[in-house]
Scaffold this active site. Sequence first.
Site, mmCIF file in Angstrom:
data_model
loop_
_atom_site.group_PDB
_atom_site.id
_atom_site.type_symbol
_atom_site.label_atom_id
_atom_site.label_comp_id
_atom_site.label_asym_id
_atom_site.label_seq_id
_atom_site.Cartn_x
_atom_site.Cartn_y
_atom_site.Cartn_z
ATOM 1 N N SER A 1 50.240 -1.104 7.938
ATOM 2 C CA SER A 1 50.477 0.202 8.540
ATOM 3 C C SER A 1 51.888 0.630 8.173
ATOM 4 O O SER A 1 52.748 -0.214 7.887
ATOM 5 C CB SER A 1 50.349 0.084 10.065
ATOM 6 O OG SER A 1 50.907 1.213 10.693
ATOM 7 N N TYR B 1 52.376 -3.492 18.158
ATOM 8 C CA TYR B 1 51.596 -3.062 16.984
ATOM 9 C C TYR B 1 52.425 -3.225 15.702
ATOM 10 O O TYR B 1 51.964 -3.788 14.706
ATOM 11 C CB TYR B 1 51.166 -1.603 17.165
ATOM 12 C CG TYR B 1 50.256 -1.099 16.071
ATOM 13 C CD1 TYR B 1 48.927 -1.514 16.006
ATOM 14 C CD2 TYR B 1 50.712 -0.218 15.101
ATOM 15 C CE1 TYR B 1 48.087 -1.054 14.997
ATOM 16 C CE2 TYR B 1 49.883 0.238 14.089
ATOM 17 C CZ TYR B 1 48.571 -0.178 14.043
ATOM 18 O OH TYR B 1 47.739 0.267 13.040
HETATM 19 P P1 NAI Z 1 38.804 2.198 14.127
HETATM 20 O O1 NAI Z 1 39.036 1.901 15.556
HETATM 21 O O2 NAI Z 1 38.145 3.482 13.777
HETATM 22 O O3 NAI Z 1 37.978 1.028 13.468
HETATM 23 C C1 NAI Z 1 38.308 -0.309 13.692
HETATM 24 C C2 NAI Z 1 37.044 -1.132 13.653
HETATM 25 O O4 NAI Z 1 37.411 -2.489 13.859
HETATM 26 C C3 NAI Z 1 36.063 -0.788 14.762
HETATM 27 O O5 NAI Z 1 34.775 -0.605 14.256
HETATM 28 C C4 NAI Z 1 36.108 -1.968 15.706
HETATM 29 O O6 NAI Z 1 34.894 -2.226 16.369
HETATM 30 C C5 NAI Z 1 36.494 -3.084 14.755
HETATM 31 N N1 NAI Z 1 37.119 -4.184 15.449
HETATM 32 C C6 NAI Z 1 38.029 -4.131 16.438
HETATM 33 N N2 NAI Z 1 38.332 -5.357 16.861
HETATM 34 C C7 NAI Z 1 37.594 -6.223 16.118
HETATM 35 C C8 NAI Z 1 37.467 -7.626 16.090
HETATM 36 N N3 NAI Z 1 38.158 -8.403 16.934
HETATM 37 N N4 NAI Z 1 36.622 -8.163 15.205
HETATM 38 C C9 NAI Z 1 35.899 -7.378 14.379
HETATM 39 N N5 NAI Z 1 35.977 -6.054 14.366
HETATM 40 C C10 NAI Z 1 36.813 -5.467 15.245
HETATM 41 O O7 NAI Z 1 40.218 2.065 13.442
HETATM 42 P P2 NAI Z 1 40.773 2.480 12.007
HETATM 43 O O8 NAI Z 1 41.742 3.562 12.193
HETATM 44 O O9 NAI Z 1 39.689 2.669 11.070
HETATM 45 O O10 NAI Z 1 41.607 1.195 11.684
HETATM 46 C C11 NAI Z 1 41.307 0.308 10.645
HETATM 47 C C12 NAI Z 1 42.570 -0.446 10.284
HETATM 48 O O11 NAI Z 1 43.543 0.452 9.805
HETATM 49 C C13 NAI Z 1 43.217 -1.181 11.452
HETATM 50 O O12 NAI Z 1 43.727 -2.407 11.025
HETATM 51 C C14 NAI Z 1 44.355 -0.266 11.822
HETATM 52 O O13 NAI Z 1 45.402 -0.944 12.472
HETATM 53 C C15 NAI Z 1 44.768 0.254 10.479
HETATM 54 N N6 NAI Z 1 45.497 1.488 10.529
HETATM 55 C C16 NAI Z 1 44.960 2.637 11.048
HETATM 56 C C17 NAI Z 1 45.701 3.780 11.116
HETATM 57 C C18 NAI Z 1 45.185 5.048 11.682
HETATM 58 O O14 NAI Z 1 45.983 5.981 11.849
HETATM 59 N N7 NAI Z 1 43.922 5.179 11.989
HETATM 60 C C19 NAI Z 1 47.073 3.810 10.629
HETATM 61 C C20 NAI Z 1 47.542 2.580 10.122
HETATM 62 C C21 NAI Z 1 46.773 1.470 10.057
#
Ligand code: NAI
Length: 590
Positions: free
Chosen positions: A460, A473
């Site tokens: 991130s 975070y």
């Molecule tokens: P999101 O919440 O839309 O998707 C995350 C997915 O991970 C969900 O489907 C959830 O069920 C799954 N998940 C959560 N905990 C889990 C676990 N213990 N085991 C397996 N699956 C699990 O989030 P997003 O935004 O798509 O995030 C994806 C990655 O990108 C994350 O690592 C996040 O930190 C990173 N990220 C996101 C940003 C944003 O602005 N959306 C910015 C920077 C990084």
Amino acid sequence: MTQDVRTLAVTVEGGKLSVRTYGDPSKPTVLLVHGYPDTQAVWDGVVSELVDDFHVVTYDTRGIGASKGPLFKHGYTLELLADDLYAVADVVAPDRPVHLVGHDWGSIQAWEAVTRADSAERFLSYTSISGPCLDHAALWTRAGMRKPTPKAAARSLKQALASWYIVVFHLPVGPRVAWRLGLAKQWPRIIRAIEGTRLDPSPTLHRDGSRGVLYYRANMLPKMRHPEERPTTVPVQVLTPTGDRFVTPALAAQAPAPWTERLYVRKVHGGHWIVVKKPALIAERIREFVQSSIATPGGPEPVRSLLRAEAKQGTKDRPEFEDKLVVITGAGSGIGRATALAFAEKGADIVVADIDAVAAARTVELVELLGARGYPYTVDVSSGEAMEAFANDVKATAGVPDIVVNNAGIGMSGSFLATEVKDWEKILGVNVWGVIHGARCFGEMMRERGEGGHIVNLASAAAYTPSRTLSAYSTSKAAVLMLSECLRAEFARYGIGVSAICPGFIATNITRTTKFVGQSAEQQERTRQRITGLYRRRNFGPDKVAERIVDAVRRDKPVVPVALEAKAGKAISRLSPALARRMAKIDPTG
Ligand code: NAI
């Protein structure tokens, strides 16, 4: 090793060959032909790995090691060398065809043998390692010159530069004398320096090095001047070692394509002397090929990477990732789902892992709508045991992945003092341990397979942008970024690339599930709605991050800041840490 070793002497025109056979003669015969300036001992490691399953045969080629041969170059034509190979096969397996394997000059000789008119009666399969058919190579070079695109010219030039020693071998006296005067003594040191591997020199190396020069002199120029069309119906597996200083992968993979009916080109990670460096890997590739239904009628289905190798032949316009298996954690939503669809669109099969089974199943449906294959898995990435079981199941069901995207992650915001130990455990469990488990389980498999691969970790911009409200975070993501950099340095030697992605503010579900520590349930709900609205207005979708992830794999990029704010944060953290510290005091959630 070497239970049931037998030594034989096979008389051939102008020489006598020293042959060794290992193991049970009733098992399928695998005949291994060594290169220059080695002897049959170069196969010792591979023989130990194969001897339980096969009747393995090696021999010193004419004039080399314990074999006798003529003094002049006309006694070393490829025609004679191929005659020798047939003679050995006839003696060790008189009434059935054998599986042939050649390395370096052994591979050149074996090509000559399998491209003879009657070769299908003598050989069930051929595995070529680092040695092209000289006719194919000459025709490939000519074809490149007829249509001189910059790419073809670059390929030919690279191979020409890699072949410098062939020119040296044609100098009248020098090379032969050099072997006798001291090169043989220095040889193990040279190999250690250029290949990073130990090679025990044979006691006859000074003579073999000198005599082997005749192999080059008898064949190189005539074949380059008057190449023949040499097709074969024998199934051929070409193993292309990465980092091969003498035979480029382009030559090894492309030159035989027009002349083979069934060609399987497979990358193996290691240098030119991979047969010494990684005998277990080479034996495994031989075993997979030889035992499959390709080479043994009625044998088991070929392993996935062999099928892929076949699918690739002669196809220029296929989707870029058609032959790849991609594992994505947290693929039930947001960036993970978008990445699954991006790779699926480019033809990859996708392992969709998420803690949310329904979300994973939905992504698989979408992946399959794009015509790709999807494998749904429910797994909590923070559990080491669950991840290990998951990885093993993936390997058994779909194979070793080529690309792993450690994407699953959760958000957390609020002051450090309001962040309880259980909050830390939760976020470090998912965001850091999840990535560690993914990289460990799959990284080990990729290393073992030896064909390289790529690991993408979702870090991130918070990894390098401090904030008073993101201590947990940011800490977790800084760990992911540093882990990625360290892994990249370590895994490079296995041909596994590692990329860290730093997206920015991306409109996904993460703002709806982020925990705002120190706030009541109602306050949290209000904050979530406000932040979700802000992210939505920012209007940067996960599909754009997915595109950059695909590109990071394609170009093996180390760190990819995606949205403008992620790029700006990176620039500020480098150019003015003082400004970054001042900005860290702002509370965007307040
Ligand atoms: P999101 O919440 O839309 O998707 C995350 C997915 O991970 C969900 O489907 C959830 O069920 C799954 N998940 C959560 N905990 C889990 C676990 N213990 N085991 C397996 N699956 C699990 O989030 P997003 O935004 O798509 O995030 C994806 C990655 O990108 C994350 O690592 C996040 O930190 C990173 N990220 C996101 C940003 C944003 O602005 N959306 C910015 C920077 C990084």
